[in-house]
Scaffold this active site. Structure first.
Site, PDB file in Angstrom:
ATOM      1  N   GLU A 246       0.900  -1.292  -0.005  1.00 41.48           N
ATOM      2  CA  GLU A 246       0.083  -0.028  -0.051  1.00 41.48           C
ATOM      3  C   GLU A 246       0.919   1.205  -0.326  1.00 41.48           C
ATOM      4  O   GLU A 246       0.483   2.220  -0.531  1.00 41.48           O
ATOM      5  CB  GLU A 246      -0.933   0.058   1.125  1.00 41.48           C
ATOM      6  CG  GLU A 246      -1.924  -0.803   0.732  1.00 41.48           C
ATOM      7  CD  GLU A 246      -2.956  -0.802  -0.045  1.00 41.48           C
ATOM      8  OE1 GLU A 246      -3.306   0.507  -0.526  1.00 41.48           O
ATOM      9  OE2 GLU A 246      -3.320  -1.725  -0.860  1.00 41.48           O
TER      10      GLU A 246
ATOM     11  N   HIS B 235       3.945 -10.106  -9.650  1.00 42.05           N
ATOM     12  CA  HIS B 235       5.547 -10.216  -9.478  1.00 42.05           C
ATOM     13  C   HIS B 235       6.172  -9.096  -8.658  1.00 42.05           C
ATOM     14  O   HIS B 235       6.828  -9.123  -7.830  1.00 42.05           O
ATOM     15  CB  HIS B 235       6.100 -10.207 -11.027  1.00 42.05           C
ATOM     16  CG  HIS B 235       7.678 -10.073 -10.987  1.00 42.05           C
ATOM     17  ND1 HIS B 235       8.473 -10.974 -10.481  1.00 42.05           N
ATOM     18  CD2 HIS B 235       8.420  -9.088 -11.107  1.00 42.05           C
ATOM     19  CE1 HIS B 235       9.729 -10.221 -10.386  1.00 42.05           C
ATOM     20  NE2 HIS B 235       9.629  -9.097 -10.780  1.00 42.05           N
ATOM     21  N   SER B 236       5.405  -8.050  -8.862  1.00 44.91           N
ATOM     22  CA  SER B 236       5.921  -6.878  -8.134  1.00 44.91           C
ATOM     23  C   SER B 236       5.009  -5.644  -8.519  1.00 44.91           C
ATOM     24  O   SER B 236       4.036  -5.969  -9.158  1.00 44.91           O
ATOM     25  CB  SER B 236       7.465  -6.304  -8.824  1.00 44.91           C
ATOM     26  OG  SER B 236       7.065  -5.808 -10.068  1.00 44.91           O
TER      27      SER B 236
ATOM     28  N   SER C 285      19.114  -8.456  -8.037  1.00 47.85           N
ATOM     29  CA  SER C 285      17.930  -8.483  -8.909  1.00 47.85           C
ATOM     30  C   SER C 285      18.075  -9.543  -9.975  1.00 47.85           C
ATOM     31  O   SER C 285      17.133 -10.300 -10.055  1.00 47.85           O
ATOM     32  CB  SER C 285      17.728  -7.314  -9.457  1.00 47.85           C
ATOM     33  OG  SER C 285      17.428  -6.165  -8.779  1.00 47.85           O
TER      34      SER C 285
END
Lengths: 347, 455
Positions: B167, B347-348, B253
Site C-alpha cells: 500500500e 510479480h511486483s 535482482s
C-alpha cells in the site's frame, strides 16, 4: 508499430523474448502475437544466453531474428553469445556463414527509480566488439526507421531503446515503411561555437542545455550519433572543424565510456583546430545508484556549465598562475590558440 | 559400433518425429565406419525393419550414422551376429556392461528412448491436510508449542508487512515493492528449520528468513525507504535486503546468479569444518523454464539428492529442511528441495499478473490453499492459539508497521558521500575528483537536487 510494419512484409521475421508474447513489459510487442501468430511472436524462457543463441541459429538459417532482452541490465548472461558467437560468425567462417539477420533489442538507461539493475547504459561494452553494430534511437520516429534498417542490415545489430522515452515521448510516426541509414549521424541543431554529440535519451537533455546556452549567446551544434559502431566520424570531424570545440555526453560511467573514443578520435583529427579540451559530461564511475540518481545523471545544468567553460576556456585561463604560465611555455599553447583563431577568421 | 540409417522418409517416420532433428544426415564423416559392419547387416536392417530393402543401397550417398545417439533396433540380425561373435566367456561380461568413466553401464538390446516425461509426476511430500489435520502415517519432525507459535506469528507478520508496504508503494511513499504472499510457509518454516549460522543466499522473495532471524520491522522499512539507517545506504531498490549479522547475503535482482556462489560458500564452510550449511533460494524464474516435471527431477540429472515438498504446508517444509540440513552437514552432500507453492501476489508493483493468469486461480490459492490458514488450523487444534490472540497480534503488528514507516520516512536519506563509498574499499582518485566536481555543481544549481539528501 515498427514491428508491425516489418512483419507485414516479411514472413521470415521472428520476434521473441521474455514476456514478448504478452506484449512485453514495455508493451512494445502488444498485439503482435495476435496479428502474426504465436509461431512468429513468442515468449522464451528466462535465459538471455538461450535467447541470443537461439536467435543466432535462426538468423544463420536466413531468417530475421528480432530478439528482445527485457532490460539492457540483463544482457550480460548473453554476452558470450554476442561477443564470441554473433560478432565472429561471419569472420570465423570466412563468410561462409553469417547471422546478419540478428537484431537484439534492449531497453537501456535511467528511469527514475530503477537502481542498479534497471538503469544501466551498457553500450560501450558492445562498441568494443568488432562484428556487431550498435544503434540507439532518440525518438519514436527515429526508432522505427533505425530499427527497420537494423533488422534489414546484413550484420548483427544491438539496438538499445531509451526506456525513459517509452512513456514520455510522443511523436508522429509515419505509417509507411521507411528506413534511416545506419552509421550516419544527424545534425539536429546547427550552431557555430561548440559541437555537442550524444545519442538516445540524452539528446533531449542536451537540447535543453543548447537552448539555455543560446540565451547566453552561445551557438551550439547538436549531433545525434544514432549508430555508435561503426560511427560517423567524418560528420563530427567537419562539425568540430567548424566550431573548434566538442562536448560529448552519455549516461554511462565516464571512464571507458564511448565518449572517450569520440574524444580521442576527434583529438587526433582536429588537434590543431580545437580551442579547448574535449568536454565529457557523463554518468559517474559508480554503480547506478537508487537514492542518488539525480546526482549521478549528466543533467542539463552540468552540460550547460561544461558548454560555458569550454567556450570560455581561454578567457578563463588565469595567466598569473605559475602552473599555467609553465604550461603555456611548455606547450606553446598560446601560439596554437593564436593560429587557430587566425584560421577561423580567414575561413 | 556404428548404426546406419538412411535419410529415407520411412525411417524418419518409424522414429518419433520429435527426434527427426537428430536424423538429418549432416555428418557424413561416419561413412568411413562402414567397414565395422558387415554387409548382411544392411540387408537385415532394411529388410526387417524398414520394409525398404534397397533404401541404403539406392541412396548410399546420403547414408549417415547416429553413432552414440541411437540403439540398434531390437531384431536386427547384425545384432545377433555381434552377440554370437562375442559369446566367448572372456567377452561375455564386456558384452553385458561396460566400465564407463563414472560407473558401469549395462547394455541393452532394446532401442528405447527415455521418455521426455515420466508416466507419473513426482509426488509431493506433505504432513498437514488442507484442513490442518495431520495426515495419518506422515513422518515429520515434531515442533514444540513455542516454535509453532513463533512460526505462525512470523507468517502473520510477514503477510501484514507485505500488505502495508504494498500500500505504501501504491501511495507513492516507496518506489517499488514485491510481496511474498503465498510463500509464507516456505519463508518461515525453512528459517525455523535452520540455525542462525546457516548462510542464506536469497532470491528476493524470502524476507521471512530475515524476519525469523530478528531483522526488525524498522530495519525492513529503512531499506524500503532507502534512508541513512538502511544497511544498503539507499543504493538499491526496495526489498533488496541484506544483513551481515543475520548471515543473509544482500539480494541482487538478476535471477539465479546466487546459485553457483552458494557452492563456493558451501565449500568454504566445509573447508572450515563449520557446523553450518548454505541455503540458496530461487523461484520459477530460475527453475521452471522448461517442460520438465519441475526442478526436482533435475536433481538426479546433476547427481544431487532431491525432494518435492508441499510449500504451503509449514510442517512439511520444516521437516524437509531439517532432514536436508542433517544430510548436507553430516554427509557433506548437496540437497535440492523443490517446495511447490504459488505466488499469490503480482510479480511486483510493476506487474499486473491477471494479464497472464486467471483471477480465480489466484483466488483459489489465496484462500483455499493459504499456507497461513492451514498452519493456523493445526496450531489452533493443538490449543496453542486463540482467536483473541490472533486479533491482538494483527492489531499490534499493524501498529508497529505504521510506526516503522513513519519513522523510516522521517529519517534522513544517506549522506551524498555514500554515493561514492563502497564502490571499492577506499575511494580511488577518479571518484574523489568526481565527488569534488559534483559538489561544485550542486553549489551552482542547488535547485536541481533533492533537498532530502544531506550534502
Amino acid at each position: 508499430m515498427i514491428l508491425v510494419a516489418y512483419g507485414r512484409q516479411v514472413d521470415c521475421a521472428y520476434v521473441f523474448g521474455e514476456d514478448v508474447g504478452f506484449g512485453g513489459v514495455f508493451r512494445c510487442t502488444t498485439g503482435l502475437s495476435d496479428r502474426f501468430g504465436k509461431q512468429r511472436v513468442f515468449n522464451t524462457p528466462l535465459c538471455e544466453q538461450g535467447i541470443v543463441g537461439f536467435a543466432i541459429g535462426l538468423a544463420a538459417m536466413g531468417n530475421r531474428a528480432i530478439a528482445e532482452i527485457q532490460f539492457a541490465d540483463y544482457i550480460f548472461p548473453a554476452f558470450d553469445q554476442i561477443v564470441n558467437e554473433a560478432a565472429k560468425f561471419r569472420y570465423r567462417s570466412g563468410n561462409q556463414f553469417n547471422c546478419g539477420g540478428l537484431t537484439i533489442r534492449a531497453p537501456y538507461g535511467a528511469v527514475g527509480h530503477g537502481g542498479h539493475y534497471h538503469s544501466q547504459s551498457p553500450e560501450a561494452f558492445f562498441c568494443h566488439v568488432p562484428g556487431i553494430k550498435v544503434v540507439i534511437p532518440r525518438s519514436p520516429q527515429q526508432a522505427k526507421g533505425l530499427l527497420l534498417s537494423s533488422i534489414r542490415d546484413p550484420n548483427p545489430v544491438v539496438f538499445f531503446e531509451p526506456k525513459w522515452l517509452y512513456r514520455l515521448a510522443v511523436e508522429e510516426v509515419p505509417e509507411n515503411d521507411y528506413m534511416l541509414p545506419l552509421s550516419e549521424a544527424e545534425v539536429i541543431r546547427e550552431g557555430s561555437d561548440i559541437t555537442l554529440v550524444g545519442w538516445g535519451a540524452q539528446l533531449s537533455v542536451m537540447e535543453q542545455a543548447c537552448v539555455e546556452a543560446e540565451k547566453d549567446g552561445i551557438s551550439c551544434e547538436l549531433i545525434d550519433l544514432k549508430t555508435l559502431i561503426p560511427w560517423d566520424k567524418e560528420k563530427i570531424e567537419s562539425s568540430v572543424n567548424k566550431t573548434g570545440r566538442l562536448l560529448v555526453s552519455h549516461e554511462a560511467p565516464i571512464t571507458g565510456g564511448f565518449g572517450a573514443e569520440i574524444s580521442a578520435s576527434i583529438t587526433e583529427r582536429c588537434f590543431l583546430r580545437l580551442e579547448a579540451p574535449v568536454a565529457r559530461v557523463c554518468g559517474l564511475d559508480t554503480p547506478f545508484p537508487l537514492v542518488f540518481e539525480p546526482f549521478y545523471l549528466p543533467t542539463k545544468n552540468k552540460i550547460l556549465d561544461a558548454i560555458k567553460s569550454t567556450v570560455n576556456y581561454y578567457s578563463s585561463y588565469d595567466k598569473s598562475s605559475p602552473v599555467h604560465q609553465h604550461t603555456l611555455l611548455e606547450k606553446n599553447h598560446l601560439w596554437i590558440y593564436a593560429f587557430n583563431a587566425l584560421d577561423r577568421r580567414v575561413a | 559400433m556404428a548404426i546406419w540409417l538412411s535419410r529415407s522418409r520411412k525411417i524418419a517416420h518409424f522414429l518419433n518425429p520429435k527426434i527427426a532433428y537428430f536424423l538429418q544426415p549432416e555428418d557424413f564423416s561416419y561413412k568411413i565406419h562402414v567397414n565395422y559392419v558387415n554387409s548382411s547387416s544392411f540387408r537385415t536392417l532394411s529388410g526387417e525393419n524398414f520394409r525398404s530393402p534397397h533404401a541404403f543401397l539406392d541412396n548410399s550417398a546420403t547414408v549417415s550414422a547416429l553413432q552414440r545417439r541411437c540403439r540398434r533396433p531390437e531384431s536386427t540380425r547384425a545384432g545377433e551376429q555381434v552377440e554370437t561373435r562375442y559369446s566367448d566367456d572372456d567377452y561375455e561380461d564386456e558384452n553385458q556392461a561396460m566400465d564407463f568413466p563414472g560407473g558401469r553401464v549395462s547394455f541393452t538390446h532394446e532401442m528405447k528412448f527415455i521418455s521426455e516425461a515420466a508416466d507419473k509426476r513426482i509426488p509431493c511430500y506433505r504432513v498437514l491436510s488442507d484442513d490442518g489435520y495431520l495426515i495419518a502415517g506422515s513422518r515429520f519432525e515434531q515442533v514444540d508449542k513455542e516454535t509453532a507459535v513463533k512460526m505462525y506469528k512470523s507468517m502473520v507478520t510477514l503477510q501484514i508487512m507485505d500488505n502495508i508496504f504494498y500500500e505504501a508503494q501504491r501511495q507513492g511513499r516507496i518506489s517499488f515493492y514485491l510481496t511474498s504472499t503465498g510463500e509464507e510457509a516456505i519463508n518461515i518454516a525453512a528459517a525455523a528449520a535452520l540455525t542462525s549460522d546457516d548462510v542464506i543466499l536469497p532470491q528476493y522473495r524470502e524476507p521471512g528468513i530475515l524476519l525469523w532471524r530478528g531483522f526488525t520491522l524498522q530495519e525492513f522499512a529503512n531499506q524500503c525507504f532507502g534512508n541513512n539507517a538502511d544497511y544498503g545506504k539507499g543504493k538499491q531498490m526496495p526489498i533488496h535486503y541484506g544483513s551481515n549479522k543475520h548471515n543473509f547475503f544482500t539480494i541482487s535482482s538478476p535471477i539465479a546468479t546466487q546459485l553457483p556462489q552458494a557452492a563456493g560458500v558451501a565449500y568454504s564452510l566445509k573447508m572450515d569444518k563449520k557446523e553450518a550449511c548454505v541455503v540458496a533460494f530461487t523461484g520459477d524464474g530460475g527453475t521452471k523454464q522448461f517442460r520438465s516435471d519441475g526442478v526436482v527431477v533435475k536433481g538426479q540429472a546433476y547427481g544431487i539428492r532431491s525432494i518435492r515438498v508441499d510449500g504451503n504446508d509449514a510442517l512439511a517444509v520444516y521437516s524437509t529442511i531439517r532432514a536436508a540440513r542433517e544430510m548436507v552437514i553430516h554427509e557433506q552432500k548437496p540437497v535440492l528441495v523443490e517446495a511447490l507453492s504459488y505466488r499469490v501476489g503480482h510479480h511486483s508493483t510493476s506487474d499486473d499478473s491477471t494479464k497472464y493468469r486467471p483471477v480465480d486461480e489466484i483466488e483459489h490459492w489465496k484462500t483455499a490453499r493459504s499456507p497461513l490458514a492451514r498452519f493456523r488450523k493445526w496450531v489452533h487444534k493443538n490449543g496453542w492459539w486463540t482467536d483473541d490472540e490472533e486479533s491482538e497480534l494483527r492489531g499490534s503488528i499493524r501498529k508497529q508497521l505504521l510506526n516503522a514507516i513513519q519513522v523510516a520516512e522521517k529519517t534522513e536519506k544517506p549522506q551524498l558521500a555514500e554515493m561514492f563509498s563502497d564502490v571499492y574499499d577506499n575511494l580511488p582518485s577518479n571518484l574523489h575528483e568526481q565527488e569534488k566536481s559534483l559538489r561544485e555543481t550542486i553549489k551552482r544549481h542547488r535547485q536541481d537536487y533533492p533537498t532530502d539528501v544531506p550534502l
